[in-house]
Design a protein around this motif. Structure first.
Motif, mmCIF file in Angstrom:
data_model
loop_
_atom_site.group_PDB
_atom_site.id
_atom_site.type_symbol
_atom_site.label_atom_id
_atom_site.label_comp_id
_atom_site.label_asym_id
_atom_site.label_seq_id
_atom_site.Cartn_x
_atom_site.Cartn_y
_atom_site.Cartn_z
ATOM 1 N N LEU A 4 -7.705 7.326 -31.519
ATOM 2 C CA LEU A 4 -7.977 6.282 -30.535
ATOM 3 C C LEU A 4 -7.945 6.848 -29.121
ATOM 4 C CD1 LEU A 4 -8.526 3.299 -29.934
ATOM 5 C CD2 LEU A 4 -6.052 2.951 -29.864
ATOM 6 N N ALA A 5 -7.019 7.757 -28.863
ATOM 7 C CA ALA A 5 -6.846 8.322 -27.522
ATOM 8 C C ALA A 5 -8.077 9.079 -27.026
ATOM 9 C CB ALA A 5 -5.623 9.233 -27.494
ATOM 10 N N LYS A 6 -8.990 9.433 -27.927
ATOM 11 C CA LYS A 6 -10.213 10.109 -27.501
ATOM 12 C C LYS A 6 -11.076 9.211 -26.623
ATOM 13 C CE LYS A 6 -10.517 13.200 -31.464
ATOM 14 N NZ LYS A 6 -11.270 13.577 -32.660
ATOM 15 N N PHE A 7 -10.967 7.886 -26.814
ATOM 16 C CA PHE A 7 -11.825 6.980 -26.050
ATOM 17 C C PHE A 7 -11.097 5.766 -25.488
ATOM 18 C CE2 PHE A 7 -12.026 5.599 -30.455
ATOM 19 C CZ PHE A 7 -11.860 4.216 -30.365
ATOM 20 N N GLY A 8 -9.883 5.476 -25.970
ATOM 21 C CA GLY A 8 -9.235 4.252 -25.538
ATOM 22 C C GLY A 8 -7.731 4.304 -25.564
ATOM 23 N N ILE A 9 -7.150 3.224 -25.044
ATOM 24 C CA ILE A 9 -5.696 3.074 -24.996
ATOM 25 C C ILE A 9 -5.360 1.712 -25.605
ATOM 26 C CG2 ILE A 9 -3.666 2.892 -23.507
ATOM 27 C CD1 ILE A 9 -5.341 4.501 -21.390
ATOM 28 N N TYR A 10 -4.565 1.719 -26.659
ATOM 29 C CA TYR A 10 -4.138 0.479 -27.296
ATOM 30 C C TYR A 10 -3.349 -0.363 -26.289
ATOM 31 C CZ TYR A 10 -1.391 -2.626 -30.247
ATOM 32 O OH TYR A 10 -0.780 -3.725 -30.801
ATOM 33 N N SER A 31 -7.245 -9.624 -34.007
ATOM 34 C CA SER A 31 -7.862 -8.413 -33.463
ATOM 35 C C SER A 31 -6.833 -7.622 -32.675
ATOM 36 C CB SER A 31 -9.040 -8.796 -32.564
ATOM 37 O OG SER A 31 -8.564 -9.500 -31.420
ATOM 38 N N MET A 32 -7.299 -6.520 -32.112
ATOM 39 C CA MET A 32 -6.475 -5.735 -31.199
ATOM 40 C C MET A 32 -7.274 -5.503 -29.930
ATOM 41 S SD MET A 32 -6.703 -1.873 -32.734
ATOM 42 C CE MET A 32 -6.672 -2.364 -34.434
ATOM 43 N N LEU A 33 -6.561 -5.333 -28.831
ATOM 44 C CA LEU A 33 -7.186 -5.098 -27.535
ATOM 45 C C LEU A 33 -6.964 -3.644 -27.144
ATOM 46 C CD1 LEU A 33 -8.630 -6.178 -25.010
ATOM 47 C CD2 LEU A 33 -6.381 -6.930 -24.172
ATOM 48 N N VAL A 34 -8.049 -2.992 -26.744
ATOM 49 C CA VAL A 34 -8.032 -1.578 -26.379
ATOM 50 C C VAL A 34 -8.706 -1.419 -25.022
ATOM 51 C CG1 VAL A 34 -8.937 0.710 -27.014
ATOM 52 C CG2 VAL A 34 -8.114 -0.848 -28.802
ATOM 53 N N LEU A 35 -8.065 -0.699 -24.114
ATOM 54 C CA LEU A 35 -8.691 -0.364 -22.835
ATOM 55 C C LEU A 35 -9.610 0.826 -23.056
ATOM 56 C CD1 LEU A 35 -8.693 -0.976 -19.732
ATOM 57 C CD2 LEU A 35 -7.072 0.932 -19.533
ATOM 58 N N TYR A 39 -4.112 3.878 -15.467
ATOM 59 C CA TYR A 39 -4.280 3.310 -16.804
ATOM 60 C C TYR A 39 -3.103 2.405 -17.147
ATOM 61 C CZ TYR A 39 -8.172 6.458 -18.044
ATOM 62 O OH TYR A 39 -9.372 7.112 -18.102
ATOM 63 N N ASP A 40 -1.890 2.872 -16.866
ATOM 64 C CA ASP A 40 -0.699 2.076 -17.158
ATOM 65 C C ASP A 40 -0.751 0.723 -16.448
ATOM 66 O OD1 ASP A 40 0.267 4.155 -18.730
ATOM 67 O OD2 ASP A 40 1.711 4.856 -17.214
ATOM 68 N N ALA A 41 -1.221 0.718 -15.201
ATOM 69 C CA ALA A 41 -1.311 -0.534 -14.440
ATOM 70 C C ALA A 41 -2.330 -1.488 -15.063
ATOM 71 C CB ALA A 41 -1.671 -0.244 -12.980
ATOM 72 N N LEU A 42 -3.497 -0.969 -15.452
ATOM 73 C CA LEU A 42 -4.508 -1.821 -16.093
ATOM 74 C C LEU A 42 -3.994 -2.374 -17.421
ATOM 75 C CD1 LEU A 42 -7.901 0.058 -15.533
ATOM 76 C CD2 LEU A 42 -7.234 -2.152 -14.595
ATOM 77 N N VAL A 43 -3.370 -1.522 -18.213
ATOM 78 C CA VAL A 43 -2.837 -1.966 -19.494
ATOM 79 C C VAL A 43 -1.804 -3.075 -19.278
ATOM 80 C CG1 VAL A 43 -1.367 -1.252 -21.441
ATOM 81 C CG2 VAL A 43 -3.315 0.145 -20.767
ATOM 82 N N ALA A 44 -0.901 -2.887 -18.329
ATOM 83 C CA ALA A 44 0.132 -3.895 -18.058
ATOM 84 C C ALA A 44 -0.487 -5.214 -17.582
ATOM 85 C CB ALA A 44 1.122 -3.370 -17.018
ATOM 86 N N GLU A 45 -1.481 -5.142 -16.699
ATOM 87 C CA GLU A 45 -2.151 -6.355 -16.208
ATOM 88 C C GLU A 45 -2.820 -7.111 -17.354
ATOM 89 O OE1 GLU A 45 -3.572 -5.014 -11.724
ATOM 90 O OE2 GLU A 45 -4.996 -4.859 -13.374
ATOM 91 N N LEU A 46 -3.571 -6.398 -18.161
ATOM 92 C CA LEU A 46 -4.300 -7.046 -19.254
ATOM 93 C C LEU A 46 -3.346 -7.596 -20.308
ATOM 94 C CD1 LEU A 46 -7.319 -4.640 -19.488
ATOM 95 C CD2 LEU A 46 -7.455 -7.097 -19.140
ATOM 96 N N LYS A 47 -2.328 -6.832 -20.634
ATOM 97 C CA LYS A 47 -1.359 -7.285 -21.640
ATOM 98 C C LYS A 47 -0.685 -8.582 -21.184
ATOM 99 C CE LYS A 47 2.191 -5.387 -24.641
ATOM 100 N NZ LYS A 47 2.952 -4.177 -24.952
ATOM 101 N N ALA A 48 -0.275 -8.628 -19.922
ATOM 102 C CA ALA A 48 0.362 -9.833 -19.398
ATOM 103 C C ALA A 48 -0.614 -11.008 -19.372
ATOM 104 C CB ALA A 48 0.907 -9.566 -18.000
ATOM 105 N N GLY A 57 -11.744 -2.637 -15.856
ATOM 106 C CA GLY A 57 -11.268 -3.572 -16.856
ATOM 107 C C GLY A 57 -12.008 -3.509 -18.175
ATOM 108 N N ARG A 58 -13.020 -2.649 -18.275
ATOM 109 C CA ARG A 58 -13.769 -2.575 -19.526
ATOM 110 C C ARG A 58 -12.815 -2.340 -20.689
ATOM 111 N NH1 ARG A 58 -18.866 1.272 -21.300
ATOM 112 N NH2 ARG A 58 -18.822 0.646 -23.476
ATOM 113 N N CYS A 59 -12.987 -3.125 -21.705
ATOM 114 C CA CYS A 59 -12.103 -3.004 -22.853
ATOM 115 C C CYS A 59 -12.858 -3.333 -24.139
ATOM 116 C CB CYS A 59 -10.873 -3.892 -22.679
ATOM 117 S SG CYS A 59 -11.248 -5.613 -22.387
ATOM 118 N N ILE A 60 -12.146 -3.233 -25.231
ATOM 119 C CA ILE A 60 -12.710 -3.437 -26.559
ATOM 120 C C ILE A 60 -11.800 -4.384 -27.322
ATOM 121 C CG2 ILE A 60 -13.266 -2.317 -28.759
ATOM 122 C CD1 ILE A 60 -13.570 0.325 -27.047
ATOM 123 N N VAL A 61 -12.401 -5.350 -27.979
ATOM 124 C CA VAL A 61 -11.682 -6.184 -28.931
ATOM 125 C C VAL A 61 -12.156 -5.731 -30.312
ATOM 126 C CG1 VAL A 61 -11.276 -8.524 -29.776
ATOM 127 C CG2 VAL A 61 -11.519 -8.112 -27.310
#
Length: 140
Positions: free
Chosen positions: A15-21, A28-32, A128-137, A40-44
């Motif tokens: 997964l780390a090759k293209f995204g961050i869980y 589903s799962m959300l991946v940045l 990346y950490d900031a985007l992940v935290a924003e989206l997760k919240a 903000g582009r992400c994958i469901v």
């Protein structure tokens, strides 16, 4: 069912090759997506390893698109895009997923189809950490 060769199924290095869980949603799962030419582009992605939308039951399909809707609402609230484009391409990667691509009238690729991976914008770990935290919240 999981596929040991699928990044969505096993996460980790694949997964780390293209995204961050980011997190699990209802079905589903959300991946940045690491390439961030569109902030903000992400994958469901489906939680289970299924090939296409027709492999979902009616209930799973409805849940999947409820998850997509939740993420689009979060992207809209956080980043105020003019549009969010959806991409579901299944000819090379056999785990059902949808790309959600925020687009802006004065931004990259407006009025055109987004590139799968333009290789233009990558972030620092802190960004990346900031985007992940924003989206997760925003989706919880």
């Amino acid at each position: 069912m999981k596929d040991k060769n699928c990044g969505y199924c096993v996460k980790g290095e694949l997964l780390a090759k293209f995204g961050i869980y980011i997190c699990d949603l209802s079905v589903s799962m959300l991946v940045l997506f690491k390439e961030q030419s569109h902030k903000g582009r992400c994958i469901v992605a489906a939680k289970n390893h299924i090939d296409t939308i027709t492999d979902l039951t009616d209930e799973e399909r409805n849940g999947f698109f409820a998850d997509v809707n939740k993420v689009v609402a979060a992207l809209t609230k956080l980043y105020h895009p003019d549009r969010v484009n959806f991409g579901a391409y299944a000819d090379t990667f056999h785990h059902f997923h949808v790309h959600l691509v925020p687009k802006y009238k004065d931004g990259f690729e407006w009025n055109g189809v987004f590139q799968m991976n333009p290789q233009k914008t990558f972030l620092t770990d802190a960004e990346y950490d900031a985007l992940v935290a924003e989206l997760k919240a925003a989706v919880k």
